[in-house]
Write a protein that holds these residues in place. Structure first.
Motif, PDB file in Angstrom:
ATOM      1  N   SER A 206       0.811  -1.221   0.000  1.00  8.81           N
ATOM      2  CA  SER A 206       0.000   0.000   0.000  1.00  8.81           C
ATOM      3  C   SER A 206       0.840   1.264   0.000  1.00  8.81           C
ATOM      4  N   TYR A 207       1.948   1.278   0.753  1.00 12.28           N
ATOM      5  CA  TYR A 207       2.713   2.529   0.780  1.00 12.28           C
ATOM      6  C   TYR A 207       3.655   2.658  -0.412  1.00 12.28           C
ATOM      7  N   HIS A 208       3.549   1.743  -1.376  1.00 13.86           N
ATOM      8  CA  HIS A 208       4.257   1.898  -2.649  1.00 13.86           C
ATOM      9  C   HIS A 208       3.293   2.191  -3.805  1.00 13.86           C
ATOM     10  N   LEU A 209       2.022   2.421  -3.489  1.00 17.73           N
ATOM     11  CA  LEU A 209       1.031   2.649  -4.534  1.00 17.73           C
ATOM     12  C   LEU A 209       1.316   3.902  -5.361  1.00 17.73           C
ATOM     13  N   TYR A 210       2.011   4.877  -4.781  1.00 16.37           N
ATOM     14  CA  TYR A 210       2.304   6.099  -5.540  1.00 16.37           C
ATOM     15  C   TYR A 210       3.167   5.807  -6.761  1.00 16.37           C
ATOM     16  N   GLN A 211       3.836   4.647  -6.781  1.00 18.26           N
ATOM     17  CA  GLN A 211       4.660   4.269  -7.924  1.00 18.26           C
ATOM     18  C   GLN A 211       3.852   3.566  -9.008  1.00 18.26           C
ATOM     19  N   GLY A 212       2.605   3.231  -8.727  1.00 15.36           N
ATOM     20  CA  GLY A 212       1.780   2.521  -9.698  1.00 15.36           C
ATOM     21  C   GLY A 212       1.482   1.101  -9.252  1.00 15.36           C
ATOM     22  N   PHE A 213       0.785   0.366 -10.115  1.00 15.45           N
ATOM     23  CA  PHE A 213       0.312  -0.962  -9.732  1.00 15.45           C
ATOM     24  C   PHE A 213       1.396  -2.035  -9.828  1.00 15.45           C
ATOM     25  N   GLY A 214       2.372  -1.854 -10.709  1.00 13.45           N
ATOM     26  CA  GLY A 214       3.464  -2.822 -10.812  1.00 13.45           C
ATOM     27  C   GLY A 214       4.255  -2.927  -9.517  1.00 13.45           C
TER      28      GLY A 214
END
Length: 288
Positions: A223-231
């Motif tokens: 969840s806290y990497h969602l800013y990078q996109g779905f991959g």
């Protein structure tokens, strides 16, 4: 000679090479469970949970911008280690301060766990008792996660559902590489101590089973990497499953240090490598 009538002695079975540490008594009363749940939310709200909320909002803004401009997420950029000042030495001060304050929630989590009594660091394997074994497992985990993680990123870029991740935007000063290494170590400590060691201890207090914890830890990591996109979201969920499963396995032995080593190695390669590798190579790998 008369045969002995004494029954043969039973040979004791060999002891297992490792048994999980004794779990603390789970919260039994409603009040204790509520306090434990509130503590988890407070720690996450000061650290990774806060990052997850910001990442979700950032993803929403990116999706809106992508739809409004009729483009994919791959046309946008996310910068991980950005400059904080145009003045080199002031930038250095800001970078070090940001790293230091980001580690305060780690200290808080360890302090709260210490309420159980002495031996908190040993209980979660946050010590130097087995440096060789921890380092070996750390590099092995980094190798196992690094290639699939890059594959998820490249696939996301190809599908247009992952932004361009700029791992470092710092100018090439003498302190750039040391700061990037410190930033990588900060990420390893923050994410592995809180999302794995602390969360496993506290969810065990709530009576959660192993796989429920693994699912929660993995989704939090993604969840806290969602800013990078779905991959990167999917890649980090997979990383979360592997790390949290390993931590609770007979090989991980509830030691968080191998995870810290693995995460630090991955980020050092990403941060320092990004700043060192020529742009043509990065484009060939699908990173740019």
């Amino acid at each position: 000679m008369a045969e002995s009538t004494e029954a043969p002695r039973a040979v004791p079975a060999p002891a297992p090479d490792w048994t999980p540490p004794p779990a603390a008594a789970p919260a039994t009363t409603r009040r204790e469970r509520r306090r434990t749940g509130a503590e988890i939310w407070i720690v996450l709200g000061l650290s990774l949970g806060q990052s997850a909320v910001y990442a979700l909002v950032a993803l929403g803004v990116r999706l809106y911008d992508a739809i409004a401009a009729s483009t994919g997420l791959d046309s946008q950029t996310a910068t991980l280690n950005a400059s904080r000042s145009e003045r080199p030495y002031l930038d250095l001060v800001y970078q070090v301060l940001a790293i230091g304050f980001a580690l305060v929630p780690v200290v808080l989590a360890l302090y709260l766990l210490s309420a159980r009594g002495p031996g908190t660091l040993r209980r979660i394997g946050f010590d130097a008792a087995r440096p060789g074994r921890d380092t070996a497992w750390g590099f092995a985990l980094a190798a196992a996660i690094g290639v699939p993680g890059l594959a998820f990123y490249a696939l996301g870029r190809a599908l247009g559902i992952t932004v361009t991740v700029e791992a470092s935007a710092l100018d090439p000063y003498w302190w750039t590489v040391p700061v990037l290494i410190l930033s990588a170590l900060k990420n390893g400590l923050l994410e592995e101590v809180i999302a794995v060691a602390y969360l496993q201890e506290r969810t065990a207090d709530l009576g959660w089973g192993r796989w429920k914890f693994i699912l929660a830890s993995s989704l939090l990591r993604g969840s806290y990497h969602l800013y990078q996109g779905f991959g990167p979201f999917l890649g980090n969920v997979v990383m979360g499953v592997v790390f949290s499963w390993f931590y609770t396995s007979r090989w991980g032995r509830h030691r968080v240090m191998p995870l810290v080593v693995a995460h630090t190695v991955l980020d050092v390669v990403a941060f320092v490598g990004y700043a060192s590798v020529p742009d043509a190579w990065l484009r060939a790998l699908g990173v740019l």
